[in-house]
Design an enzyme around this catalytic site. Structure first.
Site, PDB file in Angstrom:
ATOM      1  N   SER A   1       0.851  -1.198   0.000  1.00 28.83           N
ATOM      2  CA  SER A   1       0.000   0.000   0.000  1.00 28.83           C
ATOM      3  C   SER A   1       0.877   1.235   0.000  1.00 28.83           C
ATOM      4  O   SER A   1       2.026   1.198   0.463  1.00 28.83           O
ATOM      5  CB  SER A   1      -0.876   0.025   1.257  1.00 28.83           C
ATOM      6  OG  SER A   1      -1.511   1.294   1.394  1.00 28.83           O
TER       7      SER A   1
ATOM      8  N   TYR B   1      -1.690  -1.140  10.285  1.00 27.84           N
ATOM      9  CA  TYR B   1      -1.809  -1.342   8.835  1.00 27.84           C
ATOM     10  C   TYR B   1      -0.513  -0.937   8.134  1.00 27.84           C
ATOM     11  O   TYR B   1       0.016  -1.673   7.291  1.00 27.84           O
ATOM     12  CB  TYR B   1      -2.990  -0.518   8.324  1.00 27.84           C
ATOM     13  CG  TYR B   1      -3.294  -0.674   6.853  1.00 27.84           C
ATOM     14  CD1 TYR B   1      -4.076  -1.734   6.397  1.00 27.84           C
ATOM     15  CD2 TYR B   1      -2.821   0.238   5.915  1.00 27.84           C
ATOM     16  CE1 TYR B   1      -4.370  -1.871   5.044  1.00 27.84           C
ATOM     17  CE2 TYR B   1      -3.109   0.115   4.568  1.00 27.84           C
ATOM     18  CZ  TYR B   1      -3.893  -0.942   4.128  1.00 27.84           C
ATOM     19  OH  TYR B   1      -4.170  -1.072   2.786  1.00 27.84           O
TER      20      TYR B   1
HETATM   21  N1  LIG Z   1      -8.705   0.288  -1.945  1.00 24.11           N
HETATM   22  C1  LIG Z   1      -7.645   1.011  -1.611  1.00 24.11           C
HETATM   23  O1  LIG Z   1      -7.683   2.256  -1.605  1.00 24.11           O
HETATM   24  C2  LIG Z   1      -6.335   0.347  -1.248  1.00 24.11           C
HETATM   25  C3  LIG Z   1      -5.192   1.148  -1.134  1.00 24.11           C
HETATM   26  C4  LIG Z   1      -3.971   0.553  -0.815  1.00 24.11           C
HETATM   27  C5  LIG Z   1      -3.908  -0.818  -0.599  1.00 24.11           C
HETATM   28  N2  LIG Z   1      -5.044  -1.568  -0.705  1.00 24.11           N
HETATM   29  C6  LIG Z   1      -4.916  -2.985  -0.463  1.00 24.11           C
HETATM   30  O2  LIG Z   1      -5.451  -3.677  -1.574  1.00 24.11           O
HETATM   31  C7  LIG Z   1      -5.966  -4.945  -1.144  1.00 24.11           C
HETATM   32  C8  LIG Z   1      -7.376  -5.114  -1.644  1.00 24.11           C
HETATM   33  O3  LIG Z   1      -8.132  -4.040  -1.142  1.00 24.11           O
HETATM   34  P1  LIG Z   1      -9.602  -3.675  -1.657  1.00 24.11           P
HETATM   35  O4  LIG Z   1      -9.704  -2.204  -1.593  1.00 24.11           O
HETATM   36  O5  LIG Z   1      -9.937  -4.394  -2.914  1.00 24.11           O
HETATM   37  O6  LIG Z   1     -10.424  -4.244  -0.408  1.00 24.11           O
HETATM   38  P2  LIG Z   1     -11.772  -5.049  -0.272  1.00 24.11           P
HETATM   39  O7  LIG Z   1     -12.123  -5.088   1.162  1.00 24.11           O
HETATM   40  O8  LIG Z   1     -12.796  -4.491  -1.221  1.00 24.11           O
HETATM   41  O9  LIG Z   1     -11.282  -6.491  -0.747  1.00 24.11           O
HETATM   42  C9  LIG Z   1     -10.447  -7.270   0.078  1.00 24.11           C
HETATM   43  C10 LIG Z   1     -10.888  -8.707  -0.026  1.00 24.11           C
HETATM   44  O10 LIG Z   1     -10.182  -9.457   0.984  1.00 24.11           O
HETATM   45  C11 LIG Z   1     -11.130 -10.303   1.617  1.00 24.11           C
HETATM   46  N3  LIG Z   1     -10.695 -10.661   2.971  1.00 24.11           N
HETATM   47  C12 LIG Z   1     -10.668  -9.871   4.067  1.00 24.11           C
HETATM   48  N4  LIG Z   1     -10.221 -10.564   5.130  1.00 24.11           N
HETATM   49  C13 LIG Z   1      -9.964 -11.829   4.690  1.00 24.11           C
HETATM   50  C14 LIG Z   1      -9.463 -13.004   5.305  1.00 24.11           C
HETATM   51  N5  LIG Z   1      -9.157 -13.034   6.606  1.00 24.11           N
HETATM   52  N6  LIG Z   1      -9.299 -14.110   4.549  1.00 24.11           N
HETATM   53  C15 LIG Z   1      -9.619 -14.092   3.228  1.00 24.11           C
HETATM   54  N7  LIG Z   1     -10.110 -13.017   2.580  1.00 24.11           N
HETATM   55  C16 LIG Z   1     -10.267 -11.890   3.319  1.00 24.11           C
HETATM   56  C17 LIG Z   1     -12.400  -9.494   1.634  1.00 24.11           C
HETATM   57  O11 LIG Z   1     -13.532 -10.307   1.870  1.00 24.11           O
HETATM   58  C18 LIG Z   1     -12.375  -8.854   0.254  1.00 24.11           C
HETATM   59  O12 LIG Z   1     -12.962  -9.666  -0.736  1.00 24.11           O
HETATM   60  C19 LIG Z   1      -5.804  -4.956   0.382  1.00 24.11           C
HETATM   61  O13 LIG Z   1      -4.613  -5.625   0.713  1.00 24.11           O
HETATM   62  C20 LIG Z   1      -5.691  -3.486   0.736  1.00 24.11           C
HETATM   63  O14 LIG Z   1      -4.976  -3.298   1.939  1.00 24.11           O
HETATM   64  C21 LIG Z   1      -6.248  -1.015  -1.024  1.00 24.11           C
END
Ligand SMILES: NC(=O)c1ccc[n+]([C@@H]2O[C@H](COP(=O)([O-])OP(=O)(O)OC[C@H]3O[C@@H](n4cnc5c(N)ncnc54)[C@H](O)[C@@H]3O)[C@@H](O)[C@H]2O)c1
Length: 263
Positions: free
Chosen positions: A138, A151
Site C-alpha cells: 500500500s 496497517y
Molecule cells: N482500496 C484502496 O484504496 C487500497 C489502497 C492501498 C492498498 N489496498 C490494499 O489492496 C488490497 C485489496 O483491497 P480492496 O480495496 O480491494 O479491499 P476489499 O475489502 O474491497 O477487498 C479485500 C478482499 O479481501 C477479503 N478478505 C478480508 N479478510 C480476509 C481473510 N481473513 N481471509 C480471506 N479473505 C479476506 C475481503 O472479503 C475482500 O474480498 C488490500 O490488501 C488493501 O490493503 C487497497
C-alpha cells in the site's frame, strides 16, 4: 499437451482482487479465488464461468485454509503460475489506544498470511520451473497516515518480505513483486467513506480523490492491468520491486488545496 495457466488469488471476491480475477480469466487463466465472502465469491465464479474459475472459502488467518487452496489448484491444474496475495484489513487507533489483539490480527492477516502463501507458492513453483508472486502492499507502506500504525507496519513488512523472496528465489526462476495502490474505488473505500460520522460519503470520496495529483480515485481495473503486466513475460526483468499505482500521491510533499492554482 501443456497444462493451462493458473492463478491463485487470496482476497479475490470483490474490489481489486475481483478485478484481477476478471483480467486473468479473460486471458485464459484458470482462476482460483479464495476469500471469506462466500456469496460474492460464488457470484464471481458464475460470472466468469465454472470452466474458468472456482471459489474456495478461506480465512487467510488460518494456515490450513491457505494450504487447502493450493492443494485444490495443484490437483486440478498441475501447478500454479501466478499467486496474488491481496487480502488486507485495517484496524485504526493511535498506539496508546490500539489493542494488542487488533495489532496482531492486522499483522496476521496482512503479513503472516502472505508469508505462508509465499512459502507454499515457492515450493510449488520450484516443481514446475518457476512462477510469479505478486503481493499487495500500500501507499501506507511508504508514508503513514494518523491512526494507521498496524496497517502501515504490515504493509511495509509486505515490501520487505517481497524483496527477500525475490532475491532468495531468483535462482528458481520465481519473481516476486509488490504493488502499492493509492486510494482505489473499491468496497473497502466505499464502506470507509460511510463510517465517518457527520460527513457525506460523496464529499469524503471527493476529498480523498483530491489528495491525488490526478484528482481522482483509482479504478480496480487499473490495478488489475498492472498486476497482469507484472505477471507477464513483458515484466521478466522486474523482481523485488514495489510498483506504485497511486495517481501521483507519493510524489507530492505538500499537496495544493483543491481549487488553488498550480505553482
Ligand atoms: N482500496 C484502496 O484504496 C487500497 C489502497 C492501498 C492498498 N489496498 C490494499 O489492496 C488490497 C485489496 O483491497 P480492496 O480495496 O480491494 O479491499 P476489499 O475489502 O474491497 O477487498 C479485500 C478482499 O479481501 C477479503 N478478505 C478480508 N479478510 C480476509 C481473510 N481473513 N481471509 C480471506 N479473505 C479476506 C475481503 O472479503 C475482500 O474480498 C488490500 O490488501 C488493501 O490493503 C487497497
Amino acid at each position: 499437451m501443456s497444462r493451462p495457466k493458473s492463478i491463485v488469488i487470496f482476497g479475490g471476491a470483490r474490489g481489486i482482487g475481483a478485478a484481477v480475477a476478471r483480467r486473468f480469466a479473460a486471458s485464459d487463466f484458470r482462476v482460483y479465488i479464495a476469500d471469506v465472502l462466500e456469496t460474492e465469491g460464488n457470484a464471481l465464479v458464475r460470472e466468469l464461468g465454472e470452466d474458468r474459475a472456482s471459489f474456495t472459502i478461506c480465512d487467510v488467518a488460518r494456515a490450513d485454509d491457505i494450504s487447502a487452496v493450493f492443494d485444490l489448484a495443484v490437483a486440478e491444474s498441475g501447478g500454479i503460475d501466478v499467486v496474488f496475495n491481496n487480502v488486507g484489513i485495517a484496524r485504526y487507533g493511535e498506539v496508546d489506544r490500539l489493542d494488542l489483539e487488533d495489532w496482531e490480527l492486522t499483522l496476521r492477516v496482512n503479513l503472516t498470511a502472505q508469508f505462508l502463501s509465499c512459502k507454499r507458492a515457492v515450493a510449488e513453483m520450484k516443481k514446475t520451473g518457476g512462477g510469479v508472486i505478486i503481493n499487495t502492499a500500500s501507499i501506507l507502506g511508504h508514508a503513514s497516515q494518523k491512526t494507521t500504525a498496524a496497517y502501515a507496519a504490515s504493509k511495509a513488512g509486505v515490501m520487505a518480505l517481497t524483496r527477500t523472496v525475490a532475491i532468495d528465489h531468483a535462482k528458481d526462476n520465481i519473481r516476486c513483486v509488490s504493488i502499492s495502490p493509492g486510494t482505489i474505488d473499491t468496497p473497502l473505500v466505499q464502506i470507509a467513506a460511510q463510517t465517518f460520522e457527520g460527513r457525506d460519503p460523496q464529499d469524503l470520496r471527493r476529498e480523498w480523490a483530491d489528495h491525488h495529483p490526478l484528482r481522482r480515485l483509482g479504478r480496480p481495473q487499473e490495478v488489475a492491468e498492472t498486476v497482469f503486466f507484472l505477471a507477464s513475460e513483458g515484466a521478466a526483468f522486474i523482481t523485488g520491486s514495489d510498483i506504485l499505482i497511486d495517481g501521483g500521491i507519493r510524489s507530492e510533499l505538500y499537496a495544493e488545496k483543491p481549487g488553488e492554482p498550480a505553482q
